[in-house]
Design a protein around this motif. Structure first.
Motif, PDB file in Angstrom:
ATOM      1  N   VAL A 194       8.142   9.053   9.164  1.00 28.47           N
ATOM      2  CA  VAL A 194       7.232   9.284   8.035  1.00 28.47           C
ATOM      3  C   VAL A 194       7.937  10.093   6.951  1.00 28.47           C
ATOM      4  CG1 VAL A 194       5.102  10.456   7.348  1.00 28.47           C
ATOM      5  CG2 VAL A 194       5.156   9.086   9.433  1.00 28.47           C
ATOM      6  N   ALA A 195       8.688  11.101   7.347  1.00 29.79           N
ATOM      7  CA  ALA A 195       9.412  11.918   6.378  1.00 29.79           C
ATOM      8  C   ALA A 195      10.415  11.070   5.595  1.00 29.79           C
ATOM      9  CB  ALA A 195      10.127  13.062   7.088  1.00 29.79           C
ATOM     10  N   GLY A 196      11.091  10.176   6.286  1.00 30.83           N
ATOM     11  CA  GLY A 196      12.026   9.280   5.613  1.00 30.83           C
ATOM     12  C   GLY A 196      11.332   8.393   4.607  1.00 30.83           C
ATOM     13  N   ARG A 197      10.184   7.878   4.984  1.00 31.81           N
ATOM     14  CA  ARG A 197       9.404   7.015   4.080  1.00 31.81           C
ATOM     15  C   ARG A 197       8.910   7.804   2.866  1.00 31.81           C
ATOM     16  NH1 ARG A 197       8.465   2.662   1.694  1.00 31.81           N
ATOM     17  NH2 ARG A 197       6.413   1.723   1.754  1.00 31.81           N
ATOM     18  N   LEU A 198       8.413   9.030   3.100  1.00 28.35           N
ATOM     19  CA  LEU A 198       7.955   9.874   1.991  1.00 28.35           C
ATOM     20  C   LEU A 198       9.103  10.188   1.032  1.00 28.35           C
ATOM     21  CD1 LEU A 198       5.556  12.332   3.850  1.00 28.35           C
ATOM     22  CD2 LEU A 198       4.908  10.607   2.149  1.00 28.35           C
ATOM     23  N   ALA A 199      10.306  10.370   1.582  1.00 18.60           N
ATOM     24  CA  ALA A 199      11.478  10.628   0.737  1.00 18.60           C
ATOM     25  C   ALA A 199      11.838   9.376  -0.071  1.00 18.60           C
ATOM     26  CB  ALA A 199      12.657  11.082   1.596  1.00 18.60           C
ATOM     27  N   GLU A 200      11.817   8.209   0.577  1.00 18.56           N
ATOM     28  CA  GLU A 200      12.097   6.950  -0.121  1.00 18.56           C
ATOM     29  C   GLU A 200      11.135   6.730  -1.284  1.00 18.56           C
ATOM     30  OE1 GLU A 200      11.774   3.655   2.558  1.00 18.56           O
ATOM     31  OE2 GLU A 200      13.381   4.388   3.851  1.00 18.56           O
ATOM     32  N   LEU A 201       9.882   7.091  -1.066  1.00 20.76           N
ATOM     33  CA  LEU A 201       8.841   6.877  -2.071  1.00 20.76           C
ATOM     34  C   LEU A 201       8.825   7.963  -3.153  1.00 20.76           C
ATOM     35  CD1 LEU A 201       6.013   5.762   0.364  1.00 20.76           C
ATOM     36  CD2 LEU A 201       7.149   4.317  -1.352  1.00 20.76           C
ATOM     37  N   GLY A 202       9.619   9.017  -2.978  1.00 22.97           N
ATOM     38  CA  GLY A 202       9.706  10.064  -3.984  1.00 22.97           C
ATOM     39  C   GLY A 202       8.649  11.152  -3.889  1.00 22.97           C
ATOM     40  N   TYR A 203       7.966  11.240  -2.762  1.00 25.74           N
ATOM     41  CA  TYR A 203       6.967  12.301  -2.592  1.00 25.74           C
ATOM     42  C   TYR A 203       7.594  13.599  -2.100  1.00 25.74           C
ATOM     43  CZ  TYR A 203       3.355   8.768  -3.190  1.00 25.74           C
ATOM     44  OH  TYR A 203       2.553   7.783  -3.698  1.00 25.74           O
TER      45      TYR A 203
ATOM     46  N   VAL B 260      -3.770  11.150  -4.028  1.00 23.82           N
ATOM     47  CA  VAL B 260      -4.025  10.738  -2.644  1.00 23.82           C
ATOM     48  C   VAL B 260      -4.143   9.213  -2.532  1.00 23.82           C
ATOM     49  CG1 VAL B 260      -5.606  10.951  -0.687  1.00 23.82           C
ATOM     50  CG2 VAL B 260      -5.079  12.957  -2.084  1.00 23.82           C
ATOM     51  N   GLY B 261      -4.810   8.574  -3.472  1.00 23.99           N
ATOM     52  CA  GLY B 261      -4.934   7.122  -3.444  1.00 23.99           C
ATOM     53  C   GLY B 261      -3.576   6.437  -3.508  1.00 23.99           C
ATOM     54  N   SER B 262      -2.680   6.974  -4.315  1.00 23.06           N
ATOM     55  CA  SER B 262      -1.331   6.404  -4.411  1.00 23.06           C
ATOM     56  C   SER B 262      -0.575   6.539  -3.099  1.00 23.06           C
ATOM     57  CB  SER B 262      -0.544   7.091  -5.532  1.00 23.06           C
ATOM     58  OG  SER B 262      -1.119   6.803  -6.776  1.00 23.06           O
ATOM     59  N   VAL B 263      -0.699   7.681  -2.458  1.00 22.90           N
ATOM     60  CA  VAL B 263      -0.032   7.879  -1.168  1.00 22.90           C
ATOM     61  C   VAL B 263      -0.541   6.854  -0.162  1.00 22.90           C
ATOM     62  CG1 VAL B 263       0.333   9.464   0.780  1.00 22.90           C
ATOM     63  CG2 VAL B 263       0.366  10.349  -1.567  1.00 22.90           C
ATOM     64  N   VAL B 264      -1.847   6.695  -0.083  1.00 27.10           N
ATOM     65  CA  VAL B 264      -2.426   5.742   0.870  1.00 27.10           C
ATOM     66  C   VAL B 264      -1.965   4.326   0.550  1.00 27.10           C
ATOM     67  CG1 VAL B 264      -4.580   4.729   1.715  1.00 27.10           C
ATOM     68  CG2 VAL B 264      -4.378   7.210   1.471  1.00 27.10           C
ATOM     69  N   ARG B 265      -1.963   3.943  -0.718  1.00 26.81           N
ATOM     70  CA  ARG B 265      -1.495   2.602  -1.100  1.00 26.81           C
ATOM     71  C   ARG B 265      -0.043   2.383  -0.693  1.00 26.81           C
ATOM     72  NH1 ARG B 265      -4.625   3.831  -5.366  1.00 26.81           N
ATOM     73  NH2 ARG B 265      -6.249   2.352  -5.932  1.00 26.81           N
ATOM     74  N   ASP B 266       0.783   3.426  -0.889  1.00 32.24           N
ATOM     75  CA  ASP B 266       2.209   3.306  -0.616  1.00 32.24           C
ATOM     76  C   ASP B 266       2.536   3.251   0.875  1.00 32.24           C
ATOM     77  OD1 ASP B 266       2.828   3.269  -3.309  1.00 32.24           O
ATOM     78  OD2 ASP B 266       3.375   5.383  -3.403  1.00 32.24           O
ATOM     79  N   ILE B 267       1.738   3.898   1.699  1.00 35.80           N
ATOM     80  CA  ILE B 267       2.042   3.984   3.129  1.00 35.80           C
ATOM     81  C   ILE B 267       1.254   2.957   3.939  1.00 35.80           C
ATOM     82  CG2 ILE B 267       2.044   5.473   5.172  1.00 35.80           C
ATOM     83  CD1 ILE B 267       3.972   6.538   3.130  1.00 35.80           C
ATOM     84  N   GLU B 268       0.009   2.786   3.597  1.00 32.61           N
ATOM     85  CA  GLU B 268      -0.898   1.931   4.372  1.00 32.61           C
ATOM     86  C   GLU B 268      -0.664   0.450   4.068  1.00 32.61           C
ATOM     87  OE1 GLU B 268      -3.670   1.609   7.286  1.00 32.61           O
ATOM     88  OE2 GLU B 268      -3.002   3.527   6.509  1.00 32.61           O
ATOM     89  N   THR B 269      -0.908  -0.400   5.039  1.00 32.61           N
ATOM     90  CA  THR B 269      -0.819  -1.848   4.860  1.00 32.61           C
ATOM     91  C   THR B 269      -2.228  -2.390   4.739  1.00 32.61           C
ATOM     92  OG1 THR B 269       1.127  -1.816   6.275  1.00 32.61           O
ATOM     93  CG2 THR B 269       0.163  -3.961   5.817  1.00 32.61           C
ATOM     94  N   LEU B 270      -2.726  -2.456   3.526  1.00 30.41           N
ATOM     95  CA  LEU B 270      -4.104  -2.878   3.300  1.00 30.41           C
ATOM     96  C   LEU B 270      -4.242  -4.371   3.037  1.00 30.41           C
ATOM     97  CD1 LEU B 270      -5.204   0.147   1.127  1.00 30.41           C
ATOM     98  CD2 LEU B 270      -5.878  -0.324   3.486  1.00 30.41           C
ATOM     99  N   ASP B 271      -3.129  -5.044   2.753  1.00 29.09           N
ATOM    100  CA  ASP B 271      -3.226  -6.483   2.487  1.00 29.09           C
ATOM    101  C   ASP B 271      -3.524  -7.269   3.758  1.00 29.09           C
ATOM    102  OD1 ASP B 271      -0.711  -5.902   3.499  1.00 29.09           O
ATOM    103  OD2 ASP B 271       0.320  -7.382   2.276  1.00 29.09           O
ATOM    104  N   GLY B 272      -3.334  -6.674   4.904  1.00 24.02           N
ATOM    105  CA  GLY B 272      -3.648  -7.331   6.163  1.00 24.02           C
ATOM    106  C   GLY B 272      -4.881  -6.743   6.825  1.00 24.02           C
ATOM    107  N   PHE B 273      -5.763  -6.219   6.016  1.00 26.70           N
ATOM    108  CA  PHE B 273      -6.974  -5.577   6.528  1.00 26.70           C
ATOM    109  C   PHE B 273      -7.737  -6.511   7.459  1.00 26.70           C
ATOM    110  CE2 PHE B 273     -11.401  -3.982   5.910  1.00 26.70           C
ATOM    111  CZ  PHE B 273     -11.206  -2.714   6.429  1.00 26.70           C
ATOM    112  N   VAL B 274      -7.868  -7.743   7.061  1.00 30.89           N
ATOM    113  CA  VAL B 274      -8.395  -8.807   7.922  1.00 30.89           C
ATOM    114  C   VAL B 274      -7.525 -10.038   7.670  1.00 30.89           C
ATOM    115  CG1 VAL B 274     -10.793  -8.015   8.129  1.00 30.89           C
ATOM    116  CG2 VAL B 274     -10.153  -9.459   6.215  1.00 30.89           C
ATOM    117  N   GLU B 275      -7.562 -10.971   8.583  1.00 29.41           N
ATOM    118  CA  GLU B 275      -6.700 -12.153   8.530  1.00 29.41           C
ATOM    119  C   GLU B 275      -6.783 -12.898   7.200  1.00 29.41           C
ATOM    120  OE1 GLU B 275      -6.027 -16.366  10.917  1.00 29.41           O
ATOM    121  OE2 GLU B 275      -7.608 -15.017  11.553  1.00 29.41           O
ATOM    122  N   CYS B 276      -7.980 -13.037   6.667  1.00 29.63           N
ATOM    123  CA  CYS B 276      -8.143 -13.860   5.461  1.00 29.63           C
ATOM    124  C   CYS B 276      -7.575 -13.202   4.203  1.00 29.63           C
ATOM    125  CB  CYS B 276      -9.605 -14.251   5.265  1.00 29.63           C
ATOM    126  SG  CYS B 276     -10.745 -12.877   5.097  1.00 29.63           S
TER     127      CYS B 276
END
Length: 150
Positions: free
Chosen positions: A43-52, A74-90
């Motif tokens: 997670v720390a590596g990812r936060l560094a990659e993203l510039g946080y 906070v919304g930007s952090v969640v968008r950057d880390i979370e995978t929301l495009d696969g929330f459901v199959e469709c």
């Protein structure tokens, strides 16, 4: 809905760094929360990659916020880390195998709900998640047998 573990750890890490106001080692953060050092390193590596955060290696190294906590959304952090495009199959046209795709309202309803969720989080800066820095810091402070309450 449940955020993945990486998003949870990312937000907790950022909150602790904002409270501390300086540099912290990953081990200190993992110990304070009682979470896996191995997962937190990813997670720390990812936060560094993203510039946080800025990550410094070696003796005297650690993590620090890359910008002021009030500038981290906070919304930007969640968008950057979370995978929301696969929330459901469709949500993923490439792998969608649902036989009622395109003729049901679930995709639209869930898409709006995820959008509302993120819009709500967009109203918060990292500092808003820590209403009392002192209490937050006290809860995460290490306690030794000689200093812990009876």
């Amino acid at each position: 809905m449940r955020l993945n573990l990486q998003t949870d750890y990312a937000l907790r890490t950022l909150m602790m760094l904002a409270t501390h106001g300086g540099q912290l080692a990953v081990d200190d953060i993992a110990d304070a929360y009682g979470i896996s050092r191995h997962h937190l390193m990813k997670v720390a590596g990812r936060l560094a990659e993203l510039g946080y955060v800025v990550a410094r290696r070696g003796r005297g190294g650690g993590l620090s916020l890359a910008r002021p906590a009030e500038e981290i959304n906070v919304g930007s952090v969640v968008r950057d880390i979370e995978t929301l495009d696969g929330f459901v199959e469709c949500f993923d046209a490439g792998s969608n195998g649902c036989p009622v795709a395109g003729v049901c309202g679930l995709q639209g309803a869930l898409s709006l709900a995820v959008g509302d969720f993120l819009a709500r989080l967009d109203r918060y800066a990292l500092t808003d998640l820590i209403p009392s820095r002192q209490l937050f810091a006290e809860r995460l402070a290490p306690t030794s047998p000689s200093t812990s309450p009876p």
